[in-house]
Design an enzyme around this catalytic site. Structure first.
Site, mmCIF file in Angstrom:
data_model
loop_
_atom_site.group_PDB
_atom_site.id
_atom_site.type_symbol
_atom_site.label_atom_id
_atom_site.label_comp_id
_atom_site.label_asym_id
_atom_site.label_seq_id
_atom_site.Cartn_x
_atom_site.Cartn_y
_atom_site.Cartn_z
ATOM 1 N N SER A 14 0.817 -1.344 0.117
ATOM 2 C CA SER A 14 -0.141 0.126 0.107
ATOM 3 C C SER A 14 0.951 1.247 0.032
ATOM 4 O O SER A 14 0.319 2.202 -0.339
ATOM 5 C CB SER A 14 -0.829 -0.107 1.350
ATOM 6 N N LEU A 84 10.648 -6.928 5.102
ATOM 7 C CA LEU A 84 10.672 -7.681 6.043
ATOM 8 C C LEU A 84 12.069 -8.472 6.316
ATOM 9 O O LEU A 84 12.287 -9.476 7.122
ATOM 10 C CB LEU A 84 9.681 -8.415 6.447
ATOM 11 N N HIS A 103 9.085 3.294 8.990
ATOM 12 C CA HIS A 103 8.669 2.559 10.158
ATOM 13 C C HIS A 103 7.444 3.145 10.789
ATOM 14 O O HIS A 103 7.311 4.157 10.965
ATOM 15 C CB HIS A 103 9.982 2.456 11.339
ATOM 16 N N ASP A 144 16.486 0.223 12.362
ATOM 17 C CA ASP A 144 15.793 1.394 12.890
ATOM 18 C C ASP A 144 16.560 2.596 13.504
ATOM 19 O O ASP A 144 15.988 3.418 14.235
ATOM 20 C CB ASP A 144 14.610 0.957 13.701
ATOM 21 N N GLU A 173 1.408 7.098 7.011
ATOM 22 C CA GLU A 173 2.602 6.507 6.110
ATOM 23 C C GLU A 173 2.389 6.979 4.664
ATOM 24 O O GLU A 173 3.430 7.292 4.076
ATOM 25 C CB GLU A 173 2.749 5.028 6.359
#
Ligand code: GRF
Length: 210
Positions: A14, A84, A103, A144, A173
């Site tokens: 998305s 991932l 993130h 991260d 996001e």
């Protein structure tokens, strides 16, 4: 010449969709490749539907396979959008300061190894945080932890579940990632940026110093 980006994803895509909607035809940036570690990732079909070349890296730990495909497609910048698998160190090194990740939390809170998907939002609720959001940051060897380029916050509401929080964060996001990529396109490399206010509950978070 337009900045050529590769988007890496593992799932529905998305964020890729929001990005493609936001990039003007003939603009500074073009999505020239979509990479996945999963051959059944829905984002691959989305990319193919837009005529974007796709590539599945069945062994995502193999830096030379990455570098070969990135070279072949003349990729300038890498965007991790729900990817991932760990990007190998050789690729991080080759694309230092040219790779960003999105993130679904306000880093440095709720990031690091194993913090992805529902777990992130469950951790926000368990911590009793009153706001959460999304972060775009540079990718380094540590999960991260690279420089934060832009963040936007949304409130945590009474009765929220990890799912309701995930949906609210995903909305932001979908604005934050295109803004990051457009800013990178204009500058030629990823740079700190902020969202244009739209009168919603979204709040820009000032960037901490690198
Ligand atoms: C997003 O929440 C992103 O922040 C996270 O994974 C999710 C990917 O969603 N890293 P999608 O595949 O872009 O729909």
């Amino acid at each position: 010449m337009a900045v050529r980006i590769a988007v890496c994803l593992s799932g529905r895509g998305s964020n890729l969709s929001a990005l493609l909607d936001a990039l003007p035809a003939g603009g500074d940036v073009v999505v020239s490749l979509v990479i996945s570690n999963r051959e059944n990732a829905a984002g691959l079909e989305l990319a193919a539907g837009h005529g974007i070349p796709t590539r599945v890296l069945a062994e995502p730990g193999d830096a030379s396979a990455w570098l070969a495909v990135l070279r072949r497609h003349e990729v300038d910048l890498i965007v991790l959008a729900g990817f991932l698998a760990l990007v190998p160190a050789g690729v991080v090194e080759a694309y230092r300061d040219r790779m960003i990740n999105i993130h679904p939390a306000l880093l440095p809170r709720h990031g690091g190894r194993g913090m992805y998907g529902r777990r992130v939002h469950a951790a926000v609720l368990a911590a009793g945080d009153t706001e959460t959001g999304a972060t775009v940051h540079l990718v380094t060897e540590e999960y991260d932890r690279g420089q934060i380029l832009g963040q936007a916050a949304v409130p945590v509401l009474e009765g929220d579940t990890p799912e309701s929080l995930a949906a609210r964060v995903l909305g932001v996001e979908h604005r934050l990632l295109p803004a990051a990529v457009l800013a990178a396109g204009a500058a030629g490399h990823p740079v700190p940026f902020s969202l244009t206010p739209q009168g919603s509950a979204v709040r820009n978070v000032p960037c901490p110093a690198p």
